[in-house]
Design a protein around this motif. Structure first.
Motif, PDB file in Angstrom:
ATOM      1  N   UNK A 213     -15.443 -36.381   1.910  1.00  0.00           N
ATOM      2  CA  UNK A 213     -14.779 -36.234   0.615  1.00  0.00           C
ATOM      3  C   UNK A 213     -13.838 -35.053   0.535  1.00  0.00           C
ATOM      4  N   UNK A 214     -13.452 -34.517   1.704  1.00  0.00           N
ATOM      5  CA  UNK A 214     -12.564 -33.353   1.736  1.00  0.00           C
ATOM      6  C   UNK A 214     -11.116 -33.834   1.747  1.00  0.00           C
ATOM      7  N   UNK A 215     -10.594 -34.147   0.584  1.00  0.00           N
ATOM      8  CA  UNK A 215      -9.241 -34.707   0.487  1.00  0.00           C
ATOM      9  C   UNK A 215      -8.180 -33.684   0.912  1.00  0.00           C
ATOM     10  N   UNK A 216      -8.452 -32.424   0.667  1.00  0.00           N
ATOM     11  CA  UNK A 216      -7.490 -31.380   1.040  1.00  0.00           C
ATOM     12  C   UNK A 216      -7.281 -31.349   2.549  1.00  0.00           C
ATOM     13  N   UNK A 235      -5.488 -48.173  12.883  1.00  0.00           N
ATOM     14  CA  UNK A 235      -6.849 -47.629  12.901  1.00  0.00           C
ATOM     15  C   UNK A 235      -6.922 -46.312  12.128  1.00  0.00           C
ATOM     16  N   UNK A 236      -5.831 -45.559  12.126  1.00  0.00           N
ATOM     17  CA  UNK A 236      -5.786 -44.306  11.377  1.00  0.00           C
ATOM     18  C   UNK A 236      -6.029 -44.578   9.897  1.00  0.00           C
ATOM     19  N   UNK A 237      -5.252 -45.488   9.346  1.00  0.00           N
ATOM     20  CA  UNK A 237      -5.336 -45.759   7.908  1.00  0.00           C
ATOM     21  C   UNK A 237      -6.612 -46.516   7.548  1.00  0.00           C
ATOM     22  N   UNK A 238      -7.003 -47.467   8.380  1.00  0.00           N
ATOM     23  CA  UNK A 238      -8.224 -48.215   8.085  1.00  0.00           C
ATOM     24  C   UNK A 238      -9.452 -47.304   8.067  1.00  0.00           C
ATOM     25  N   UNK A 239      -9.482 -46.331   8.980  1.00  0.00           N
ATOM     26  CA  UNK A 239     -10.618 -45.407   9.022  1.00  0.00           C
ATOM     27  C   UNK A 239     -10.734 -44.578   7.758  1.00  0.00           C
ATOM     28  N   UNK A 240      -9.598 -44.065   7.273  1.00  0.00           N
ATOM     29  CA  UNK A 240      -9.600 -43.238   6.063  1.00  0.00           C
ATOM     30  C   UNK A 240      -9.892 -44.095   4.827  1.00  0.00           C
ATOM     31  N   UNK A 241      -9.277 -45.263   4.751  1.00  0.00           N
ATOM     32  CA  UNK A 241      -9.507 -46.163   3.616  1.00  0.00           C
ATOM     33  C   UNK A 241     -10.982 -46.550   3.550  1.00  0.00           C
ATOM     34  N   UNK A 242     -11.558 -46.878   4.694  1.00  0.00           N
ATOM     35  CA  UNK A 242     -12.964 -47.275   4.741  1.00  0.00           C
ATOM     36  C   UNK A 242     -13.881 -46.134   4.314  1.00  0.00           C
ATOM     37  N   UNK A 243     -13.589 -44.924   4.804  1.00  0.00           N
ATOM     38  CA  UNK A 243     -14.426 -43.765   4.466  1.00  0.00           C
ATOM     39  C   UNK A 243     -14.381 -43.474   2.967  1.00  0.00           C
ATOM     40  N   UNK A 244     -13.183 -43.468   2.397  1.00  0.00           N
ATOM     41  CA  UNK A 244     -13.065 -43.244   0.950  1.00  0.00           C
ATOM     42  C   UNK A 244     -13.745 -44.370   0.177  1.00  0.00           C
ATOM     43  N   UNK A 245     -13.539 -45.597   0.634  1.00  0.00           N
ATOM     44  CA  UNK A 245     -14.122 -46.735  -0.071  1.00  0.00           C
ATOM     45  C   UNK A 245     -15.635 -46.693  -0.085  1.00  0.00           C
ATOM     46  N   UNK A 246     -16.242 -46.349   1.021  1.00  0.00           N
ATOM     47  CA  UNK A 246     -17.707 -46.267   1.088  1.00  0.00           C
ATOM     48  C   UNK A 246     -18.243 -45.147   0.198  1.00  0.00           C
ATOM     49  N   UNK A 248     -16.963 -44.488  -2.622  1.00  0.00           N
ATOM     50  CA  UNK A 248     -16.640 -44.848  -3.998  1.00  0.00           C
ATOM     51  C   UNK A 248     -15.435 -44.102  -4.543  1.00  0.00           C
ATOM     52  N   UNK A 249     -14.655 -43.494  -3.648  1.00  0.00           N
ATOM     53  CA  UNK A 249     -13.480 -42.724  -4.063  1.00  0.00           C
ATOM     54  C   UNK A 249     -12.269 -43.663  -4.105  1.00  0.00           C
ATOM     55  N   UNK A 250     -12.216 -44.490  -5.125  1.00  0.00           N
ATOM     56  CA  UNK A 250     -11.226 -45.559  -5.191  1.00  0.00           C
ATOM     57  C   UNK A 250      -9.801 -45.018  -5.311  1.00  0.00           C
ATOM     58  N   UNK A 251      -9.593 -44.025  -6.154  1.00  0.00           N
ATOM     59  CA  UNK A 251      -8.243 -43.470  -6.311  1.00  0.00           C
ATOM     60  C   UNK A 251      -7.735 -42.881  -5.007  1.00  0.00           C
ATOM     61  N   UNK A 252      -8.609 -42.149  -4.323  1.00  0.00           N
ATOM     62  CA  UNK A 252      -8.214 -41.559  -3.035  1.00  0.00           C
ATOM     63  C   UNK A 252      -7.935 -42.653  -2.009  1.00  0.00           C
ATOM     64  N   UNK A 253      -8.745 -43.708  -2.056  1.00  0.00           N
ATOM     65  CA  UNK A 253      -8.531 -44.832  -1.145  1.00  0.00           C
ATOM     66  C   UNK A 253      -7.166 -45.474  -1.398  1.00  0.00           C
ATOM     67  N   UNK A 254      -6.845 -45.679  -2.674  1.00  0.00           N
ATOM     68  CA  UNK A 254      -5.574 -46.308  -3.012  1.00  0.00           C
ATOM     69  C   UNK A 254      -4.382 -45.419  -2.679  1.00  0.00           C
ATOM     70  N   UNK A 255      -4.604 -44.098  -2.666  1.00  0.00           N
ATOM     71  CA  UNK A 255      -3.497 -43.185  -2.349  1.00  0.00           C
ATOM     72  C   UNK A 255      -3.062 -43.280  -0.895  1.00  0.00           C
ATOM     73  N   UNK A 256      -3.916 -43.819  -0.039  1.00  0.00           N
ATOM     74  CA  UNK A 256      -3.568 -43.967   1.376  1.00  0.00           C
ATOM     75  C   UNK A 256      -2.585 -45.118   1.579  1.00  0.00           C
ATOM     76  N   UNK A 257      -2.635 -46.118   0.690  1.00  0.00           N
ATOM     77  CA  UNK A 257      -1.795 -47.300   0.867  1.00  0.00           C
ATOM     78  C   UNK A 257      -0.294 -47.001   0.810  1.00  0.00           C
ATOM     79  N   UNK A 276     -11.436 -55.274  -0.165  1.00  0.00           N
ATOM     80  CA  UNK A 276     -12.271 -56.246  -0.883  1.00  0.00           C
ATOM     81  C   UNK A 276     -13.686 -55.711  -1.039  1.00  0.00           C
ATOM     82  N   UNK A 277     -14.238 -55.158   0.020  1.00  0.00           N
ATOM     83  CA  UNK A 277     -15.609 -54.641  -0.046  1.00  0.00           C
ATOM     84  C   UNK A 277     -15.700 -53.416  -0.950  1.00  0.00           C
ATOM     85  N   UNK A 278     -14.704 -52.540  -0.877  1.00  0.00           N
ATOM     86  CA  UNK A 278     -14.734 -51.317  -1.683  1.00  0.00           C
ATOM     87  C   UNK A 278     -14.639 -51.626  -3.173  1.00  0.00           C
TER      88      UNK A 278
END
Length: 499
Positions: A213-216, A235-246, A248-257, A276-278
């Motif tokens: 959860x260290x967004x900084x 793989x770079x983006x999928x790894x970060x998206x997956x970590x944020x999604x698991x 529950x950090x939805x806003x942070x996950x969406x910021x990667x897109x 979809x899973x997140x």
């Protein structure tokens, strides 16, 4: 991550002990003959005969492990008998398989055996593989010992070794200390020409800090990546998206897109499945369904985890009709439900108080496979326990034991936690006797997890269907994209995150 959570694996088929002149000896003889032909006629002649070296190596490793299965023989004496054919590639496969079996001590025995062979040459790849295996099993001290042994053997660490070392530290329990260590190695790598960070290094660190959860620090690493000669990949983006999604950090996950889009990196099916899973975990079903429809319009094709995730998350929200509509859409698209899908359906019906239907699916699954998968058994036992049917769970366990199925530690842990939570001392005692008979010795974590059950309520309140009306899509079916598009316009995965 999309299926029923279980560490169980299907119980392997039992192989009777083979005599010294049986199948094992025949396999060894075939490998000796192959090696002899290789020397006499050259590799080209062997290749002309259609011999797949990778398949042959895997077959030999399987035969070695079968001879040591169940403690029948120690691995080193077996290796000694096959010393004429076992080489580095076989040891690599042994490291991988033994690592999956939590047999890290045997990995070290194989390594020591390798060092005594005339063909052995100290190599960074060997140490990198062993450090990685030790790290995955939480043996950080052993990983560090191997790192020092590598240096003493004359090998100079390279990027792959440091990547394994960083990964090993990130498996330790003290995450803050592990992350600090990982950053230290990362900065050290930048100062050594032969150890410059690769995209693998960045991927490991980005995922780790996103999980924490260290967004900084994630932003700092992305900035560092942009300034380097290394280019991010999917793989770079999928790894970060997956970590944020698991998390529950939805806003942070969406910021990667948007960052992903700016680098012209198109989402693949894994990206869609993660989103979809997140969204499903957070019960944001409107966005979950928009992503699913975006997936159907894209060049990517859904996979089993796509549907399994939607069934699971609808089930947790007790939206039975929605889950069943996903199953219908799955079959409409030509997908046949696999055993993981069936386990997801078992859990879905359990959440929806339809235990009889869950048992029906379980029986059909067992009959179709002619065996009982431990993950399927755990799903059905969990279905009984979450509905307070502990006697039925005990009866099912007795039934599978009579059929020769050997439950794993995770099965007993699931039942022990449920029985103690229900304060059923009779079933607890019976379960412990069964564990003792099977030779399963519970560890500290086994009992600690059970003690936590006493501090929770008998059953957590479930989310009612009415409470989720805000998240329900207006279409009758989760997979009916035509009906839904009459209400909501078509949007891409980038636009879903922006809403």
């Amino acid at each position: 991550m999309f299926a029923y959570s279980s560490t169980s694996k299907p119980w392997p088929q039992r192989h009777p002990p083979s005599p010294s002149q049986g199948a094992g000896a025949a396999t060894a003889a075939r490998h000796v003959a192959l090696a002899a032909r290789s020397k006499r006629r050259g590799a080209g002649a062997v290749a002309a005969e259609g011999v797949d070296e990778a398949a042959e190596a895997a077959e030999l490793v399987r035969s070695l492990l079968r001879r040591t299965g169940g403690g029948k023989e120690r691995l080193v004496p077996v290796l000694d008998r096959h010393v004429r054919v076992v080489r580095t590639e076989h040891c690599f496969l042994l490291f991988e398989e033994l690592g999956r079996r939590d047999a890290w001590l045997q990995c070290l025995e194989v390594f020591r055996w390798m060092q005594k062979q005339r063909w052995y040459v100290a190599d960074n790849g060997i140490y990198s593989k062993l450090i990685s295996v030790m790290g995955r099993k939480g043996q950080i001290r052993m990983a560090m010992w191997l790192f020092s042994q590598m240096r003493n053997s004359g090998c100079k660490p390279d990027t792959s070794v440091y990547n394994s070392l960083i990964g090993a530290h990130l498996h330790s329990r003290d995450k803050s200390k592990a992350l600090a260590k990982a950053l230290g190695y990362f900065e050290k790598m930048k100062c050594i020409e032969r150890c410059q960070p690769t995209i693998v290094t960045y991927n490991i660190l980005l995922r780790a800090f996103a999980q924490a959860g260290d967004t900084k620090q994630v932003d700092i690493l992305f900035k560092d990546l942009d300034e380097s000669i290394v280019s991010p990949d999917i793989y770079t983006y999928n790894g970060v998206i997956d970590a944020y999604g698991k998390n529950g950090m939805i806003k942070e996950m969406e910021s990667v897109l948007p960052r992903m889009k700016s680098k012209q990196c198109r989402p693949d099916v894994i990206t869609f499945n993660i989103l979809i899973d997140s969204y499903g975990r957070k019960q944001t079903f409107d966005k979950m369904e928009q992503v699913f429809k975006s997936l159907l319009r894209s060049k990517e094709r859904p996979t089993h985890p796509t549907f399994n995730s939607m069934i699971t998350n609808y089930g947790k929200a007790r939206l039975r009709e929605k889950a069943e509509s996903v199953l219908g859409k799955m079959e409409e698209l030509g997908f046949k439900p696999n055993y993981v899908t069936q386990e997801c359906l078992i859990m879905m019906y359990a959440h929806c108080d339809c235990v009889s239907r869950a048992r029906q699916i379980f029986d059909e699954l067992v009959n179709s496979q002619n065996k009982v998968n431990l993950s399927s058994l755990n799903a059905m036992l969990d279905a009984y326990c979450m509905n307070g049917l502990h006697t039925e769970a005990d009866r099912l366990l007795d039934t599978v034991l009579q059929k020769g199925v050997v439950p794993s530690g995770s099965t007993y842990k699931l039942l022990y936690k449920a029985y103690t939570k229900a304060n059923d001392k009779v079933l607890v005692q019976k379960l412990l006797k069964g564990m003792n008979k099977q030779g399963i010795v519970p560890n500290k974590k086994f009992f600690l997890d059970a003690l936590e059950a006493f501090g929770t309520s008998e059953r957590k309140p479930r989310t009612s269907s009415a409470a989720n009306t805000a998240n329900k899509p207006s279409a009758n079916s989760a997979g009916d994209s035509e009906a839904a598009t009459s209400i909501k316009p078509n949007v891409s995965v980038w636009q879903v995150a922006a809403t």
